[in-house]
Design an enzyme around this catalytic site. Sequence first.
Site, PDB file in Angstrom:
ATOM      1  N   ASP A  75      14.637  32.754  20.244  1.00  0.00           N
ATOM      2  CA  ASP A  75      13.662  31.908  19.529  1.00  0.00           C
ATOM      3  C   ASP A  75      12.670  31.356  20.551  1.00  0.00           C
ATOM      4  O   ASP A  75      12.901  31.426  21.769  1.00  0.00           O
ATOM      5  CB  ASP A  75      14.393  30.740  18.830  1.00  0.00           C
ATOM      6  CG  ASP A  75      13.584  30.163  17.663  1.00  0.00           C
ATOM      7  OD1 ASP A  75      12.465  29.663  17.903  1.00  0.00           O
ATOM      8  OD2 ASP A  75      14.069  30.215  16.523  1.00  0.00           O
ATOM      9  N   GLY A 127       6.445  27.456   6.832  1.00  0.00           N
ATOM     10  CA  GLY A 127       6.602  26.023   6.604  1.00  0.00           C
ATOM     11  C   GLY A 127       6.573  25.748   5.116  1.00  0.00           C
ATOM     12  O   GLY A 127       6.641  26.675   4.312  1.00  0.00           O
ATOM     13  N   SER A 155      11.066  36.617   1.018  1.00  0.00           N
ATOM     14  CA  SER A 155      10.919  35.335   0.327  1.00  0.00           C
ATOM     15  C   SER A 155      10.548  35.521  -1.137  1.00  0.00           C
ATOM     16  O   SER A 155       9.898  36.509  -1.524  1.00  0.00           O
ATOM     17  CB  SER A 155       9.807  34.551   1.026  1.00  0.00           C
ATOM     18  OG  SER A 155       9.386  33.476   0.227  1.00  0.00           O
ATOM     19  N   CYS A 174       8.268  34.044  -2.306  1.00  0.00           N
ATOM     20  CA  CYS A 174       6.796  33.946  -2.309  1.00  0.00           C
ATOM     21  C   CYS A 174       6.112  35.299  -2.479  1.00  0.00           C
ATOM     22  O   CYS A 174       4.889  35.355  -2.575  1.00  0.00           O
ATOM     23  CB  CYS A 174       6.306  33.277  -1.028  1.00  0.00           C
ATOM     24  SG  CYS A 174       6.694  31.524  -0.982  1.00  0.00           S
ATOM     25  N   TYR A 189       1.270  34.213   3.275  1.00  0.00           N
ATOM     26  CA  TYR A 189       2.682  34.241   3.689  1.00  0.00           C
ATOM     27  C   TYR A 189       3.450  35.256   2.828  1.00  0.00           C
ATOM     28  O   TYR A 189       4.215  36.074   3.341  1.00  0.00           O
ATOM     29  CB  TYR A 189       3.272  32.835   3.547  1.00  0.00           C
ATOM     30  CG  TYR A 189       4.772  32.735   3.699  1.00  0.00           C
ATOM     31  CD1 TYR A 189       5.379  32.791   4.945  1.00  0.00           C
ATOM     32  CD2 TYR A 189       5.584  32.557   2.576  1.00  0.00           C
ATOM     33  CE1 TYR A 189       6.762  32.687   5.079  1.00  0.00           C
ATOM     34  CE2 TYR A 189       6.961  32.441   2.702  1.00  0.00           C
ATOM     35  CZ  TYR A 189       7.549  32.512   3.956  1.00  0.00           C
ATOM     36  OH  TYR A 189       8.912  32.403   4.071  1.00  0.00           O
ATOM     37  N   LYS A 240       5.174  38.930   3.878  1.00  0.00           N
ATOM     38  CA  LYS A 240       6.576  39.242   3.577  1.00  0.00           C
ATOM     39  C   LYS A 240       6.676  40.581   2.844  1.00  0.00           C
ATOM     40  O   LYS A 240       7.571  41.379   3.101  1.00  0.00           O
ATOM     41  CB  LYS A 240       7.201  38.125   2.731  1.00  0.00           C
ATOM     42  CG  LYS A 240       7.466  36.834   3.493  1.00  0.00           C
ATOM     43  CD  LYS A 240       8.632  36.986   4.452  1.00  0.00           C
ATOM     44  CE  LYS A 240       9.026  35.693   5.119  1.00  0.00           C
ATOM     45  NZ  LYS A 240       9.909  35.911   6.280  1.00  0.00           N
ATOM     46  N   ALA A 245      10.068  20.775  -0.110  1.00  0.00           N
ATOM     47  CA  ALA A 245      10.215  19.697  -1.100  1.00  0.00           C
ATOM     48  C   ALA A 245      11.516  18.890  -0.987  1.00  0.00           C
ATOM     49  O   ALA A 245      11.459  17.659  -0.946  1.00  0.00           O
ATOM     50  CB  ALA A 245      10.043  20.267  -2.498  1.00  0.00           C
ATOM     51  N   ARG A 281      11.202  24.562  -9.766  1.00  0.00           N
ATOM     52  CA  ARG A 281      11.734  25.348  -8.642  1.00  0.00           C
ATOM     53  C   ARG A 281      13.262  25.344  -8.726  1.00  0.00           C
ATOM     54  O   ARG A 281      13.867  24.516  -9.401  1.00  0.00           O
ATOM     55  CB  ARG A 281      11.360  24.723  -7.287  1.00  0.00           C
ATOM     56  CG  ARG A 281       9.891  24.770  -6.904  1.00  0.00           C
ATOM     57  CD  ARG A 281       9.421  26.186  -6.611  1.00  0.00           C
ATOM     58  NE  ARG A 281       8.046  26.201  -6.152  1.00  0.00           N
ATOM     59  CZ  ARG A 281       6.973  26.115  -6.938  1.00  0.00           C
ATOM     60  NH1 ARG A 281       7.122  25.998  -8.241  1.00  0.00           N
ATOM     61  NH2 ARG A 281       5.757  26.149  -6.428  1.00  0.00           N
ATOM     62  N   ARG A 341       9.105  28.542 -10.751  1.00  0.00           N
ATOM     63  CA  ARG A 341       9.825  29.599 -10.014  1.00  0.00           C
ATOM     64  C   ARG A 341      11.322  29.341 -10.134  1.00  0.00           C
ATOM     65  O   ARG A 341      11.772  28.205 -10.048  1.00  0.00           O
ATOM     66  CB  ARG A 341       9.401  29.618  -8.546  1.00  0.00           C
ATOM     67  CG  ARG A 341      10.159  30.632  -7.719  1.00  0.00           C
ATOM     68  CD  ARG A 341       9.579  30.812  -6.344  1.00  0.00           C
ATOM     69  NE  ARG A 341       8.291  31.482  -6.384  1.00  0.00           N
ATOM     70  CZ  ARG A 341       7.379  31.394  -5.412  1.00  0.00           C
ATOM     71  NH1 ARG A 341       7.608  30.639  -4.363  1.00  0.00           N
ATOM     72  NH2 ARG A 341       6.234  32.044  -5.512  1.00  0.00           N
TER      73      ARG A 341
HETATM   74  P1  NAD Z   1      12.364  28.062  10.562  1.00  0.00           P
HETATM   75  O1  NAD Z   1      10.905  27.869  10.749  1.00  0.00           O
HETATM   76  O2  NAD Z   1      13.254  26.884  10.695  1.00  0.00           O
HETATM   77  O3  NAD Z   1      12.903  29.191  11.533  1.00  0.00           O
HETATM   78  C1  NAD Z   1      12.095  30.239  11.984  1.00  0.00           C
HETATM   79  C2  NAD Z   1      12.251  30.312  13.494  1.00  0.00           C
HETATM   80  O4  NAD Z   1      11.462  31.389  13.983  1.00  0.00           O
HETATM   81  C3  NAD Z   1      11.745  29.034  14.197  1.00  0.00           C
HETATM   82  O5  NAD Z   1      12.788  28.433  14.951  1.00  0.00           O
HETATM   83  C4  NAD Z   1      10.641  29.539  15.095  1.00  0.00           C
HETATM   84  O6  NAD Z   1      10.555  28.885  16.348  1.00  0.00           O
HETATM   85  C5  NAD Z   1      11.011  31.015  15.253  1.00  0.00           C
HETATM   86  N1  NAD Z   1       9.852  31.781  15.659  1.00  0.00           N
HETATM   87  C6  NAD Z   1       8.592  31.713  15.141  1.00  0.00           C
HETATM   88  N2  NAD Z   1       7.776  32.516  15.821  1.00  0.00           N
HETATM   89  C7  NAD Z   1       8.529  33.102  16.787  1.00  0.00           C
HETATM   90  C8  NAD Z   1       8.226  34.023  17.822  1.00  0.00           C
HETATM   91  N3  NAD Z   1       6.984  34.492  17.994  1.00  0.00           N
HETATM   92  N4  NAD Z   1       9.220  34.424  18.631  1.00  0.00           N
HETATM   93  C9  NAD Z   1      10.482  33.931  18.487  1.00  0.00           C
HETATM   94  N5  NAD Z   1      10.828  33.060  17.531  1.00  0.00           N
HETATM   95  C10 NAD Z   1       9.860  32.646  16.687  1.00  0.00           C
HETATM   96  O7  NAD Z   1      12.526  28.743   9.134  1.00  0.00           O
HETATM   97  P2  NAD Z   1      13.828  28.946   8.241  1.00  0.00           P
HETATM   98  O8  NAD Z   1      13.722  28.029   7.105  1.00  0.00           O
HETATM   99  O9  NAD Z   1      15.042  28.941   9.083  1.00  0.00           O
HETATM  100  O10 NAD Z   1      13.573  30.421   7.684  1.00  0.00           O
HETATM  101  C11 NAD Z   1      14.146  31.568   8.302  1.00  0.00           C
HETATM  102  C12 NAD Z   1      13.573  32.816   7.654  1.00  0.00           C
HETATM  103  O11 NAD Z   1      13.819  32.797   6.246  1.00  0.00           O
HETATM  104  C13 NAD Z   1      12.062  32.948   7.819  1.00  0.00           C
HETATM  105  O12 NAD Z   1      11.740  34.299   8.010  1.00  0.00           O
HETATM  106  C14 NAD Z   1      11.514  32.488   6.498  1.00  0.00           C
HETATM  107  O13 NAD Z   1      10.252  33.050   6.208  1.00  0.00           O
HETATM  108  C15 NAD Z   1      12.588  32.972   5.547  1.00  0.00           C
HETATM  109  N6  NAD Z   1      12.612  32.164   4.313  1.00  0.00           N
HETATM  110  C16 NAD Z   1      13.003  30.863   4.360  1.00  0.00           C
HETATM  111  C17 NAD Z   1      13.000  30.107   3.200  1.00  0.00           C
HETATM  112  C18 NAD Z   1      13.415  28.656   3.201  1.00  0.00           C
HETATM  113  O14 NAD Z   1      13.389  28.030   2.141  1.00  0.00           O
HETATM  114  N7  NAD Z   1      13.801  28.087   4.344  1.00  0.00           N
HETATM  115  C19 NAD Z   1      12.598  30.679   1.983  1.00  0.00           C
HETATM  116  C20 NAD Z   1      12.194  32.014   1.976  1.00  0.00           C
HETATM  117  C21 NAD Z   1      12.223  32.759   3.141  1.00  0.00           C
END
Ligand code: NAD
Length: 348
Positions: A36, A80, A122, A124, A153, A157, A197, A224, A287
Amino acid sequence: MLTSGKRALVCGAGGFIGHHLVRRLKQEGLWVRGVDLRYPRFSDTAADDFIIGDLRDQSVAGYVLDEYFDEIYQLAADMGGAGYIFTGYHDADVMHNSSSINLNVLHNACKHKNKRIFYSSSACIYPEFNQRDPNNPTCDEASAYPAAPDSEYGWEKLFSERLYLAYARNCEMDVRIARYHNIFGPEGSWNDGKEKAPAAICRKVAMAPDGGEVEIWGDGEQTRSFLYVEECIEGTLRLMRSSFTGPVNIGSDEMVTINQLVDMAAGIGGKSVRKRHVEGPTGVRGRNSDNRLVCAKLGWSPSTALVKGLRPTYEWIRAQVMRNVSANREVLEDPSVVSNVMSESRVV
Ligand code: NAD
């Protein structure tokens, strides 16, 4: 201590879901490498090896994926909550950063004959036109096409889902794709502008005095569903170790309005709060996770009630709020000033 002898790589191991996933994989006895841009923010990683690196950089991805892993989980992304995704200010970053990560991870995973790779897509990706009725949104997996996500976003995906499926076809990779629906729980973003949220609402309720006011973006009637992080990890592992490629929804089908979510958090906090509806980015009108496919393919679907997951989440966020308040006490003596200063961070 279990020792499965298996090796796993978790990309995005410093993030919310990745951090929980590493913990679970360690409990199961796997050797785990995390990667990360940063370490987990709220507690130490359980990973055996943690690489701080930028996966947009091809050479970093090559270094991280320098050997065979039995299981690769790709969760790293630039993402985010609504304030980050739906305002449009971060569109170029989101598309460039996340697609670069996916291109690099797949290219290097393929080189080392890694077979089994999980990709976190996602909800999304679903078309905006199917999510206008808050009471009857359509989110079954097949409804993804014709494609019309409401954010860049979501488009990224969808592109990456296709990229993973192309590698499955052309490079003999064993791909697994989940479409996560609003995951929440302790140790997620709660006040950095990337919170979603449930965290934003728990924070607002925790900060509000009894009888105080909570601000909500939109009229709060948007619907949601929210999935507790432990269930998300369970679904992820079940999918990864199944023979089903997906894409498949991993989400809760307990649909609520945002107003109901506020009432739930207030109930947990033992407070009565007034809702003040203000303009703000709200995303689609409705959703919900359609869980028919996950049930059919995995013989499983999430069962934890929203309120059960919201309780530990609220308690964790309340503790963070209290910690921030005491850290600021030296400079801010008046509690109402503390509350105002902390209210400035963005929320869904
Ligand atoms: P998060 O933002 O907490 O975790 C993502 C991590 O990726 C972060 O720690 C960030 O530092 C790391 N990252 C970003 N760019 C990077 C790079 N260039 N190199 C290395 N690391 C990098 O998000 P999350 O909530 O843990 O989500 C994890 C995955 O699940 C993501 O792909 C997100 O799109 C997907 N997702 C999450 C949700 C949700 O509700 N949390 C919903 C749908 C999809």
